[in-house]
Structures are given as C-alpha cells and as structure tokens.
Design a protein around this motif. Sequence first.
Motif, PDB file in Angstrom:
ATOM      1  N   THR A  35       0.819  -1.144   0.066  1.00  0.00           N
ATOM      2  CA  THR A  35      -0.051  -0.116   0.137  1.00  0.00           C
ATOM      3  C   THR A  35       0.759   1.113   0.109  1.00  0.00           C
ATOM      4  O   THR A  35       0.589   2.327  -0.763  1.00  0.00           O
ATOM      5  CB  THR A  35      -0.947  -0.070   1.170  1.00  0.00           C
ATOM      6  N   GLY A  86      -5.460   5.312   2.133  1.00  0.00           N
ATOM      7  CA  GLY A  86      -4.938   3.986   1.910  1.00  0.00           C
ATOM      8  C   GLY A  86      -4.551   3.109   2.946  1.00  0.00           C
ATOM      9  O   GLY A  86      -3.622   3.600   3.938  1.00  0.00           O
ATOM     10  N   PHE A 123      -8.220   4.100  -1.117  1.00  0.00           N
ATOM     11  CA  PHE A 123      -7.248   2.960  -1.908  1.00  0.00           C
ATOM     12  C   PHE A 123      -6.911   2.037  -1.114  1.00  0.00           C
ATOM     13  O   PHE A 123      -6.712   2.299   0.095  1.00  0.00           O
ATOM     14  CB  PHE A 123      -6.158   3.696  -2.758  1.00  0.00           C
ATOM     15  N   THR A 124      -6.910   0.980  -1.607  1.00  0.00           N
ATOM     16  CA  THR A 124      -6.411  -0.171  -0.934  1.00  0.00           C
ATOM     17  C   THR A 124      -5.421  -1.246  -1.518  1.00  0.00           C
ATOM     18  O   THR A 124      -5.523  -1.215  -2.961  1.00  0.00           O
ATOM     19  CB  THR A 124      -7.500  -1.062  -0.402  1.00  0.00           C
ATOM     20  N   THR A 125      -4.893  -2.140  -1.087  1.00  0.00           N
ATOM     21  CA  THR A 125      -4.140  -3.411  -1.707  1.00  0.00           C
ATOM     22  C   THR A 125      -4.870  -4.492  -0.832  1.00  0.00           C
ATOM     23  O   THR A 125      -5.169  -4.339   0.191  1.00  0.00           O
ATOM     24  CB  THR A 125      -2.625  -3.456  -1.598  1.00  0.00           C
ATOM     25  N   GLY A 167     -10.628  -6.320  -2.657  1.00  0.00           N
ATOM     26  CA  GLY A 167     -10.708  -5.377  -3.562  1.00  0.00           C
ATOM     27  C   GLY A 167     -10.806  -3.889  -2.522  1.00  0.00           C
ATOM     28  O   GLY A 167      -9.998  -3.901  -1.678  1.00  0.00           O
ATOM     29  N   LEU A 168     -11.777  -3.084  -2.455  1.00  0.00           N
ATOM     30  CA  LEU A 168     -11.876  -1.918  -1.643  1.00  0.00           C
ATOM     31  C   LEU A 168     -12.559  -2.385  -0.489  1.00  0.00           C
ATOM     32  O   LEU A 168     -12.804  -1.245   0.431  1.00  0.00           O
ATOM     33  CB  LEU A 168     -12.677  -0.673  -2.247  1.00  0.00           C
ATOM     34  N   THR A 193     -14.380   0.111   2.581  1.00  0.00           N
ATOM     35  CA  THR A 193     -13.809   1.195   2.897  1.00  0.00           C
ATOM     36  C   THR A 193     -14.612   2.616   2.512  1.00  0.00           C
ATOM     37  O   THR A 193     -14.593   3.451   3.054  1.00  0.00           O
ATOM     38  CB  THR A 193     -12.287   1.494   2.208  1.00  0.00           C
ATOM     39  N   THR A 248      -7.883   0.014  -6.094  1.00  0.00           N
ATOM     40  CA  THR A 248      -7.463  -1.164  -5.451  1.00  0.00           C
ATOM     41  C   THR A 248      -6.725  -1.963  -6.447  1.00  0.00           C
ATOM     42  O   THR A 248      -6.930  -1.918  -7.624  1.00  0.00           O
ATOM     43  CB  THR A 248      -8.732  -1.890  -4.868  1.00  0.00           C
ATOM     44  N   THR A 249      -5.770  -2.661  -5.795  1.00  0.00           N
ATOM     45  CA  THR A 249      -4.998  -3.667  -6.766  1.00  0.00           C
ATOM     46  C   THR A 249      -4.496  -4.728  -5.806  1.00  0.00           C
ATOM     47  O   THR A 249      -4.480  -4.793  -4.547  1.00  0.00           O
ATOM     48  CB  THR A 249      -3.865  -3.000  -7.439  1.00  0.00           C
TER      49      THR A 249
END
Length: 227
Positions: A80, A143, A172-174, A179-180, A183, A201-202
């Motif tokens: 992240t 994030g 934003f997330t990892t 996914g998200l 959040t 997200t990724t």
Amino acid sequence: MKKRIIAFISVIVVVIAAIVGFNVYRSSQNNSAQNNNTATKTSVKKNGKVTTKGKNGKVLVVYFSRTKGVYGGNLSRGNTARVADFIQEKTKGDSYEIVPQKAYPNGYDTTTRVAQREQDQNARPAIKNALPNVKKYSTVFIGAPIWWGEYPMIVRTFMDNVDLNGKTVIPFTTAEGSGLGNTAETLRKSYPKAKVRKGFTTEGNNVKNDPSSVRSDVNSWLDGLGY
Ligand SMILES: Cc1cc2nc3c(=O)[nH]c(=O)nc-3n(C[C@H](O)[C@H](O)[C@H](O)COP(=O)(O)O)c2cc1C
C-alpha cells in the motif's frame, strides 16, 4: 494603614481568582479532549510532520502499510505504501504515514489474530506519530491493506481524530481478493459531509511483481478523477 490592608487583600483575591480560573479552564479543556476521544485511548498529538512533501499543497495522501509480506519475507516497502507513493508522485501532494505505537507482529497468522481481535473489540489502536494538520488540503486519499474486509482499525483511530468533513476523500487499498472492501462506506459514515470519490485497489502481489503496470493503472485512475 487601612488602605494598605485593603490593597493587599485585593491583590490576594485577584491572584486566587486567577489560579482558580486557570484550573477551571484547564480541566474544561481536558474534558473536551476526552469527550472527543471516547472510543480511543490514544493521546494524539496534532500537527505532525507530513512524511513526503510535494508542490501541490492541496492533496494529502494518508496511508498505513506493513513491510511484512503476507507470503513471508520482508518487503523493502509495503504494497500500500508503494501505491501511496505513486499517488503522491502523480498528484505532487504531501503524504503522511500512520505509524502504530505498538508494532504488529512479524508473522502473518499472528497479525491476522491481532487484527481480528481489534475488529471484534472495535478498538482504536494508538498512533505513534503526531497527526497532520489537514486544514490546507482539499483532497485526502486514505489507503491501507484490507484486513478482514475493511480498513485496519488503526485507520479508524486516524478517522476519529482528523476531521475531513467538507473535503474530497478517496479510498485506496491493496488486498488479496477483497478489493476496496467496505472502505468507501466507512469513509461516508465517518465523514458525512465529505465527498467520497471512486477509489483504487489492486492485489498486493501485483505491486510486488509488476509495479510499473500498477503505476500506470494508478495514473489512469487519477486522470479519470481529474488529478
Ligand atoms: C491481518 C491481515 C488481514 C488480511 N485480510 C484480508 C482480507 O480480508 N481480504 C484480502 O483480500 N486480503 C487480506 N489481507 C491481505 C492484505 O490486504 C494484502 O496482502 C495487502 O497487500 C498488504 O498490504 P501492505 O503490504 O501494505 O501491508 C490481510 C492481511 C493481513 C496481514
């Protein structure tokens, strides 16, 4: 003589009134600080230094991340955190890292247990570094890795103590599949008067294995949002 005594007594009365007044003021300040922090044991210092400073001045990228890889080993930078770097570089904003007072365990399994307990208890783990002064920012990205479907509870400590109402807030997330998570919903609940925009997200592994394609995904997403 009588006048002197009256003057002396007047001075004493003024001094006592000043001391009592100051103590009343101090205790009201303490009470209001405690009332604002009912859900957290953290004593949070405001006006912390941002981690990285860009030229933009209106964008702040807040992130929490660990350097312990979920599949073992240490990362030179957390997944992240790397996404946060991409956002900071593209927007030329500032960034601020949420650092826990008590470090999470090294192992994945033990960390998942700690995280689960924090979630069950609706805990607000303490943040080690002073919080940023967000007054000048109009957009704040927030994030973190997804932990059990949502932001780690330490991000909630941040949210409870930093008012972002009236600003644009973007998650934003990892993650490894979630996914998200929820959040965006969490942000909307925490900041009912903020504008929550489309997040990014990724998978954590993408960041590790193919950072340049993640950077280009981040850039396209930011282009789409107009940053
Ligand atoms: C305590 C814990 C809980 C996790 N829970 C989830 C989850 O619910 N869903 C998911 O997709 N990934 C989950 N993961 C995986 C992380 O979200 C993912 O590996 C992330 O990229 C780690 O980011 P970081 O390197 O910035 O800490 C979890 C990881 C940890 C350590």
